[in-house]
Design an enzyme around this catalytic site. Structure first.
Site, PDB file in Angstrom:
ATOM      1  N   THR A  87      -1.567   2.958  -4.450  1.00 36.15           N
ATOM      2  CA  THR A  87      -2.633   2.702  -3.575  1.00 36.15           C
ATOM      3  C   THR A  87      -2.386   1.394  -3.069  1.00 36.15           C
ATOM      4  OG1 THR A  87      -3.913   4.081  -5.012  1.00 36.15           O
ATOM      5  CG2 THR A  87      -4.918   2.500  -3.395  1.00 36.15           C
ATOM      6  N   LYS A 162      -7.426   7.866   1.091  1.00 35.04           N
ATOM      7  CA  LYS A 162      -7.927   7.173  -0.416  1.00 35.04           C
ATOM      8  C   LYS A 162      -8.982   6.090  -0.135  1.00 35.04           C
ATOM      9  CE  LYS A 162      -7.173   5.961  -4.586  1.00 35.04           C
ATOM     10  NZ  LYS A 162      -7.112   6.503  -5.728  1.00 35.04           N
ATOM     11  N   LYS A 237     -10.269  -3.485  -6.052  1.00 37.00           N
ATOM     12  CA  LYS A 237      -9.084  -3.262  -5.507  1.00 37.00           C
ATOM     13  C   LYS A 237      -9.225  -2.422  -4.204  1.00 37.00           C
ATOM     14  CE  LYS A 237      -4.367  -1.417  -5.420  1.00 37.00           C
ATOM     15  NZ  LYS A 237      -3.275  -0.883  -6.179  1.00 37.00           N
TER      16      LYS A 237
HETATM   17  P1  NAD Z   1       0.148  -0.165 -13.802  1.00 34.72           P
HETATM   18  O1  NAD Z   1      -0.051  -1.636 -13.687  1.00 34.72           O
HETATM   19  O2  NAD Z   1       0.043   0.486 -15.248  1.00 34.72           O
HETATM   20  O3  NAD Z   1       1.764   0.300 -13.427  1.00 34.72           O
HETATM   21  C1  NAD Z   1       2.351  -0.250 -12.524  1.00 34.72           C
HETATM   22  C2  NAD Z   1       3.950  -0.589 -12.868  1.00 34.72           C
HETATM   23  O4  NAD Z   1       4.602  -1.029 -12.000  1.00 34.72           O
HETATM   24  C3  NAD Z   1       3.883  -1.667 -14.221  1.00 34.72           C
HETATM   25  O5  NAD Z   1       4.486  -0.734 -15.211  1.00 34.72           O
HETATM   26  C4  NAD Z   1       4.837  -2.723 -13.680  1.00 34.72           C
HETATM   27  O6  NAD Z   1       5.885  -3.082 -14.690  1.00 34.72           O
HETATM   28  C5  NAD Z   1       5.643  -1.937 -12.545  1.00 34.72           C
HETATM   29  N1  NAD Z   1       6.259  -2.781 -11.718  1.00 34.72           N
HETATM   30  C6  NAD Z   1       5.659  -3.794 -11.070  1.00 34.72           C
HETATM   31  N2  NAD Z   1       6.621  -4.540 -10.195  1.00 34.72           N
HETATM   32  C7  NAD Z   1       7.764  -3.816 -10.199  1.00 34.72           C
HETATM   33  C8  NAD Z   1       8.837  -3.974  -9.653  1.00 34.72           C
HETATM   34  N3  NAD Z   1       9.040  -4.769  -8.610  1.00 34.72           N
HETATM   35  N4  NAD Z   1       9.949  -2.953  -9.941  1.00 34.72           N
HETATM   36  C9  NAD Z   1       9.560  -2.078 -10.810  1.00 34.72           C
HETATM   37  N5  NAD Z   1       8.433  -2.008 -11.267  1.00 34.72           N
HETATM   38  C10 NAD Z   1       7.483  -2.733 -11.050  1.00 34.72           C
HETATM   39  O7  NAD Z   1      -0.444   0.632 -12.796  1.00 34.72           O
HETATM   40  P2  NAD Z   1      -1.071   2.083 -12.864  1.00 34.72           P
HETATM   41  O8  NAD Z   1      -2.493   2.185 -13.316  1.00 34.72           O
HETATM   42  O9  NAD Z   1      -0.207   3.089 -13.236  1.00 34.72           O
HETATM   43  O10 NAD Z   1      -1.308   2.361 -11.050  1.00 34.72           O
HETATM   44  C11 NAD Z   1      -0.408   2.296 -10.136  1.00 34.72           C
HETATM   45  C12 NAD Z   1      -0.793   2.587  -8.865  1.00 34.72           C
HETATM   46  O11 NAD Z   1      -1.775   3.573  -8.702  1.00 34.72           O
HETATM   47  C13 NAD Z   1      -1.740   1.558  -8.289  1.00 34.72           C
HETATM   48  O12 NAD Z   1      -1.441   1.259  -6.943  1.00 34.72           O
HETATM   49  C14 NAD Z   1      -3.115   1.936  -8.451  1.00 34.72           C
HETATM   50  O13 NAD Z   1      -4.107   1.192  -7.547  1.00 34.72           O
HETATM   51  C15 NAD Z   1      -2.935   3.454  -8.426  1.00 34.72           C
HETATM   52  N6  NAD Z   1      -4.051   4.293  -8.969  1.00 34.72           N
HETATM   53  C16 NAD Z   1      -4.199   3.979 -10.419  1.00 34.72           C
HETATM   54  C17 NAD Z   1      -5.180   4.839 -10.995  1.00 34.72           C
HETATM   55  C18 NAD Z   1      -5.524   4.621 -12.361  1.00 34.72           C
HETATM   56  O14 NAD Z   1      -6.629   5.182 -12.892  1.00 34.72           O
HETATM   57  N7  NAD Z   1      -4.872   3.847 -13.113  1.00 34.72           N
HETATM   58  C19 NAD Z   1      -5.984   6.153 -10.259  1.00 34.72           C
HETATM   59  C20 NAD Z   1      -5.448   6.004  -9.075  1.00 34.72           C
HETATM   60  C21 NAD Z   1      -4.376   5.396  -8.506  1.00 34.72           C
END
Ligand code: NAD
Length: 290
Positions: A87, A162, A237
């Site tokens: 997102t 979204k 966010k």
């Molecule tokens: P998270 O923080 O658990 O995962 C993100 C991952 O990206 C982390 O493991 C981090 O180490 C990695 N990362 C960061 N920079 C990086 C780079 N340069 N290279 C490689 N890896 C890198 O977050 P999440 O909950 O998995 O969410 C991911 C996305 O999905 C976000 O954009 C969030 O808004 C969206 N989202 C999350 C949810 C939820 O319920 N968690 C629901 C819908 C959408």
């Protein structure tokens, strides 16, 4: 299919694991998180992207997406699909898709709803922006990781869908919670209010399927001490992204703006960080007007 997967956090790891379970060959990269079982570990994002038919990113925000995109686009084979499921802001989604297409790639933004539970169960909803060719190439993967995929138009339109959805969700949760708080002060039993509203014109997904009052209505994070679920800071966010987009598009969104301010207050100074987004109910119920 040979798939690269970058960003193996709360959402990315179970999504990648489901692709492996369905028989795809997945190579993963994350700066911190370990690869789930069955995913081969690459040494860099570019390594994870090279030679793949599809590269999926699931990253925290638009700036990180842009920097990862700059690294992987030159490494990807022409005709491969860059599928971003994070997102992020609409502008970053469009900029990354533009650069990918200029390099001869297919590109789609496909943020998800359904949370960590949906990612694990393979029941996410994808809202996608991009060309027909990109959407068709992604479709079999959407079918594995999710239960529904909607093609919303050109690049960036997945992110637009979204943030519009989540602006409605945030505002609706707030007004549902303030109605419960008002009911308390008027001496109206929460269960009675639920019985009326859930079958009247005030009904909503937040009231009927995610009831923010413990012991009332649907089982929800309210029944588990408001542990997320969908964390308040993630709602903040998404609300901020909605207001950033509204400003860029000169759209008047007074309720979205107020919802953003209330979630900012709740998360930054009223103990909301780490709580489910429905925990605004005990917060508002404990306040008085002054
Ligand atoms: P998270 O923080 O658990 O995962 C993100 C991952 O990206 C982390 O493991 C981090 O180490 C990695 N990362 C960061 N920079 C990086 C780079 N340069 N290279 C490689 N890896 C890198 O977050 P999440 O909950 O998995 O969410 C991911 C996305 O999905 C976000 O954009 C969030 O808004 C969206 N989202 C999350 C949810 C939820 O319920 N968690 C629901 C819908 C959408």
């Amino acid at each position: 299919m040979k798939i690269g997967f970058i960003g193996l956090g709360n959402m990315g790891a179970p999504m990648a694991a489901n692709l492996v379970k369905a028989g795809h060959e997945v190579t993963g990269f994350d700066l911190v998180a370990p690869c789930p079982e069955g995913v081969s570990k690459a040494d860099s994002a570019a390594d994870a992207a090279a030679g793949q038919e599809v590269v999926i990113t699931m990253l925290p925000n638009g700036d990180i997406l842009r920097s990862v995109a700059a690294e992987i686009i030159p490494a990807m084979d022409k005709g491969a699909l860059f599928l971003d499921c994070s997102t992020v802001d609409v502008e970053s989604a469009r900029a990354v898709a533009h650069d990918a297409e200029a390099a001869g790639l297919l590109a789609a933004d496909a943020p998800v709803s359904g949370g960590i539970g949906g990612a694990q169960a393979g029941t996410l909803t994808f809202m996608a922006g991009g060309s027909d060719a990109a959407f068709e190439k992604a479709r079999p993967l959407f079918d594995i990781m999710g239960q529904k995929a909607v093609h919303c138009g050109p690049s960036g339109n997945g992110q637009a869908a979204k943030i519009c959805n989540n602006m409605i969700l945030g505002a609706t949760m707030l007004v549902t919670c303030e109605a419960f708080a008002l009911a308390d002060k008027l001496g109206l039993d929460r269960q009675k209010m639920f019985d009326v509203v859930s079958t009247s014109s005030g009904y909503s997904w937040t009231m009927n399927a995610y009831t923010p009052a413990p012991g009332v209505g649907a089982t929800s994070p309210a029944d588990n001490d408001y542990k997320p679920g969908f964390a308040a800071e993630l709602m903040l966010k998404d609300l901020r992204l909605s207001q950033q987009a509204a400003e860029a598009a000169d759209a008047e969104t007074p309720i979205g703006a107020r919802a953003t301010e209330l979630y900012r207050q709740f998360v930054e100074s009223e103990g909301g960080k780490g709580m489910d987004f429905s925990a605004v109910l005990p917060w508002l119920a404990g306040k008085s007007r002054g």
